[in-house]
Motif scaffolding. Structure first.
Motif, PDB file in Angstrom:
ATOM      1  N   GLN A   1       0.861  -1.181   0.000  1.00  0.00           N
ATOM      2  CA  GLN A   1       0.000   0.000   0.000  1.00  0.00           C
ATOM      3  C   GLN A   1       0.900   1.235   0.000  1.00  0.00           C
ATOM      4  O   GLN A   1       1.021   1.889  -1.015  1.00  0.00           O
ATOM      5  CB  GLN A   1      -0.926   0.009   1.209  1.00  0.00           C
ATOM      6  N   ASN A   2       1.539   1.550   1.126  1.00  0.00           N
ATOM      7  CA  ASN A   2       2.417   2.716   1.216  1.00  0.00           C
ATOM      8  C   ASN A   2       3.817   2.374   1.707  1.00  0.00           C
ATOM      9  O   ASN A   2       4.759   3.111   1.455  1.00  0.00           O
ATOM     10  CB  ASN A   2       1.838   3.767   2.179  1.00  0.00           C
ATOM     11  N   GLU A   3       3.934   1.303   2.449  1.00  0.00           N
ATOM     12  CA  GLU A   3       5.187   0.936   3.097  1.00  0.00           C
ATOM     13  C   GLU A   3       5.809  -0.297   2.440  1.00  0.00           C
ATOM     14  O   GLU A   3       5.082  -1.180   1.979  1.00  0.00           O
ATOM     15  CB  GLU A   3       4.925   0.621   4.577  1.00  0.00           C
ATOM     16  N   PRO A   4       7.141  -0.399   2.436  1.00  0.00           N
ATOM     17  CA  PRO A   4       7.778  -1.633   1.956  1.00  0.00           C
ATOM     18  C   PRO A   4       7.362  -2.814   2.830  1.00  0.00           C
ATOM     19  O   PRO A   4       7.104  -2.662   4.028  1.00  0.00           O
ATOM     20  CB  PRO A   4       9.274  -1.353   2.121  1.00  0.00           C
ATOM     21  N   ILE A   5       7.286  -3.993   2.200  1.00  0.00           N
ATOM     22  CA  ILE A   5       6.935  -5.203   2.930  1.00  0.00           C
ATOM     23  C   ILE A   5       7.998  -6.274   2.715  1.00  0.00           C
ATOM     24  O   ILE A   5       8.742  -6.246   1.734  1.00  0.00           O
ATOM     25  CB  ILE A   5       5.542  -5.751   2.521  1.00  0.00           C
ATOM     26  N   VAL A   6       8.069  -7.204   3.657  1.00  0.00           N
ATOM     27  CA  VAL A   6       9.008  -8.320   3.611  1.00  0.00           C
ATOM     28  C   VAL A   6       8.193  -9.608   3.715  1.00  0.00           C
ATOM     29  O   VAL A   6       7.288  -9.705   4.549  1.00  0.00           O
ATOM     30  CB  VAL A   6      10.017  -8.244   4.781  1.00  0.00           C
ATOM     31  N   PHE A   7       8.523 -10.586   2.862  1.00  0.00           N
ATOM     32  CA  PHE A   7       7.896 -11.900   2.968  1.00  0.00           C
ATOM     33  C   PHE A   7       8.909 -12.957   2.563  1.00  0.00           C
ATOM     34  O   PHE A   7       9.932 -12.667   1.926  1.00  0.00           O
ATOM     35  CB  PHE A   7       6.603 -11.999   2.142  1.00  0.00           C
ATOM     36  N   LEU A   8       8.642 -14.177   2.941  1.00  0.00           N
ATOM     37  CA  LEU A   8       9.522 -15.298   2.629  1.00  0.00           C
ATOM     38  C   LEU A   8       9.033 -15.997   1.373  1.00  0.00           C
ATOM     39  O   LEU A   8       7.825 -16.133   1.172  1.00  0.00           O
ATOM     40  CB  LEU A   8       9.529 -16.310   3.778  1.00  0.00           C
ATOM     41  N   VAL A   9       9.972 -16.466   0.552  1.00  0.00           N
ATOM     42  CA  VAL A   9       9.647 -17.316  -0.590  1.00  0.00           C
ATOM     43  C   VAL A   9      10.556 -18.537  -0.572  1.00  0.00           C
ATOM     44  O   VAL A   9      11.692 -18.475  -0.089  1.00  0.00           O
ATOM     45  CB  VAL A   9       9.773 -16.587  -1.950  1.00  0.00           C
ATOM     46  N   ALA A  10      10.036 -19.634  -1.086  1.00  0.00           N
ATOM     47  CA  ALA A  10      10.805 -20.867  -1.262  1.00  0.00           C
ATOM     48  C   ALA A  10      10.306 -21.516  -2.547  1.00  0.00           C
ATOM     49  O   ALA A  10       9.132 -21.370  -2.911  1.00  0.00           O
ATOM     50  CB  ALA A  10      10.633 -21.811  -0.069  1.00  0.00           C
ATOM     51  N   PRO A  11      11.171 -22.238  -3.240  1.00  0.00           N
ATOM     52  CA  PRO A  11      10.784 -22.819  -4.534  1.00  0.00           C
ATOM     53  C   PRO A  11       9.602 -23.767  -4.442  1.00  0.00           C
ATOM     54  O   PRO A  11       9.389 -24.422  -3.423  1.00  0.00           O
ATOM     55  CB  PRO A  11      12.034 -23.600  -4.962  1.00  0.00           C
ATOM     56  N   ALA A  12       8.854 -23.828  -5.538  1.00  0.00           N
ATOM     57  CA  ALA A  12       7.798 -24.832  -5.666  1.00  0.00           C
ATOM     58  C   ALA A  12       8.474 -26.197  -5.760  1.00  0.00           C
ATOM     59  O   ALA A  12       9.443 -26.362  -6.495  1.00  0.00           O
ATOM     60  CB  ALA A  12       6.970 -24.568  -6.918  1.00  0.00           C
ATOM     61  N   THR A  13       8.012 -27.128  -4.969  1.00  0.00           N
ATOM     62  CA  THR A  13       8.585 -28.476  -4.966  1.00  0.00           C
ATOM     63  C   THR A  13       7.466 -29.498  -4.849  1.00  0.00           C
ATOM     64  O   THR A  13       6.314 -29.139  -4.612  1.00  0.00           O
ATOM     65  CB  THR A  13       9.540 -28.683  -3.769  1.00  0.00           C
ATOM     66  N   ASN A  14       7.838 -30.761  -4.962  1.00  0.00           N
ATOM     67  CA  ASN A  14       6.875 -31.839  -4.718  1.00  0.00           C
ATOM     68  C   ASN A  14       6.802 -32.200  -3.246  1.00  0.00           C
ATOM     69  O   ASN A  14       6.037 -33.066  -2.857  1.00  0.00           O
ATOM     70  CB  ASN A  14       7.246 -33.077  -5.537  1.00  0.00           C
ATOM     71  N   GLU A  15       7.639 -31.559  -2.432  1.00  0.00           N
ATOM     72  CA  GLU A  15       7.646 -31.826  -0.992  1.00  0.00           C
ATOM     73  C   GLU A  15       6.376 -31.274  -0.351  1.00  0.00           C
ATOM     74  O   GLU A  15       5.749 -30.355  -0.867  1.00  0.00           O
ATOM     75  CB  GLU A  15       8.875 -31.195  -0.347  1.00  0.00           C
ATOM     76  N   ASN A  16       6.044 -31.809   0.815  1.00  0.00           N
ATOM     77  CA  ASN A  16       4.835 -31.379   1.518  1.00  0.00           C
ATOM     78  C   ASN A  16       5.059 -30.222   2.469  1.00  0.00           C
ATOM     79  O   ASN A  16       4.155 -29.859   3.216  1.00  0.00           O
ATOM     80  CB  ASN A  16       4.230 -32.560   2.275  1.00  0.00           C
ATOM     81  N   ALA A  17       6.277 -29.650   2.455  1.00  0.00           N
ATOM     82  CA  ALA A  17       6.580 -28.519   3.325  1.00  0.00           C
ATOM     83  C   ALA A  17       7.748 -27.743   2.741  1.00  0.00           C
ATOM     84  O   ALA A  17       8.606 -28.316   2.064  1.00  0.00           O
ATOM     85  CB  ALA A  17       6.933 -29.009   4.737  1.00  0.00           C
TER      86      ALA A  17
END
Length: 160
Positions: free
Chosen positions: A82-98
């Motif tokens: 919206q107005n402020e920078p944000i931080v989030f986590l990403v990890a690759p798409a995998t066949n793993e369940n987590a």
């Protein structure tokens, strides 16, 4: 972990980055136009590849600890500030369940940037860089849709 500028990594593994304020620093194509007292930038293709709902979330600020992440196999998800920078986590798409803690990257998204996550990419909720912040997201939402939240394998992840 410390967040990295989303433009400093190869984001194509995770999705498309539209940089509406500096198009050459993104991976998605944008159109620009201007007129008498206005300038406009828009994505050259639809933001996500399906119908979408618009969401509005309030996230706590950094630092934060993530114990779980989500993925969507049925939709892409677009995130934008919206107005402020944000931080989030990403990890690759995998066949793993987590998601695997060793593959997680904390990214910093600034106003004017739009991160469109590929289907199956693991991601956390977003948090304000310097204080709690609102952000928007777009994804296909419907009752009982199959969004999957899972604990982080080898986690949790702490972001400072």
């Amino acid at each position: 972990m410390k967040p990295v500028e989303i433009t400093s990594i190869n984001f194509q593994e995770f999705g498309i980055l539209y940089n509406m304020t500096s198009p050459s620093k993104g991976t998605g194509w944008v159109n620009q136009s201007s007129g008498d007292g206005w300038e406009d930038t828009n994505t050259a293709i639809p933001v996500i590849d399906s119908l979408a709902s618009l969401g509005y979330t309030f996230g706590s600020g950094v630092p934060f600890t993530a114990h779980e992440m989500e993925r969507h196999m049925h939709t892409q998800e677009a995130l934008f500030c919206q107005n402020e920078p944000i931080v989030f986590l990403v990890a690759p798409a995998t066949n793993e369940n987590a998601p695997n803690a060793n593959e997680i990257v904390p990214v910093l998204l600034r106003p004017g940037q739009v991160a469109v996550l590929h289907r199956g990419v693991w991601h956390s909720s977003a948090h304000g860089l310097t204080k709690p912040a609102h952000y928007y997201w777009m994804a296909l939402c419907y009752k009982n849709e199959p969004t999957e939240w899972q604990p982080i394998s080898g986690g949790p992840i702490h972001v400072e």
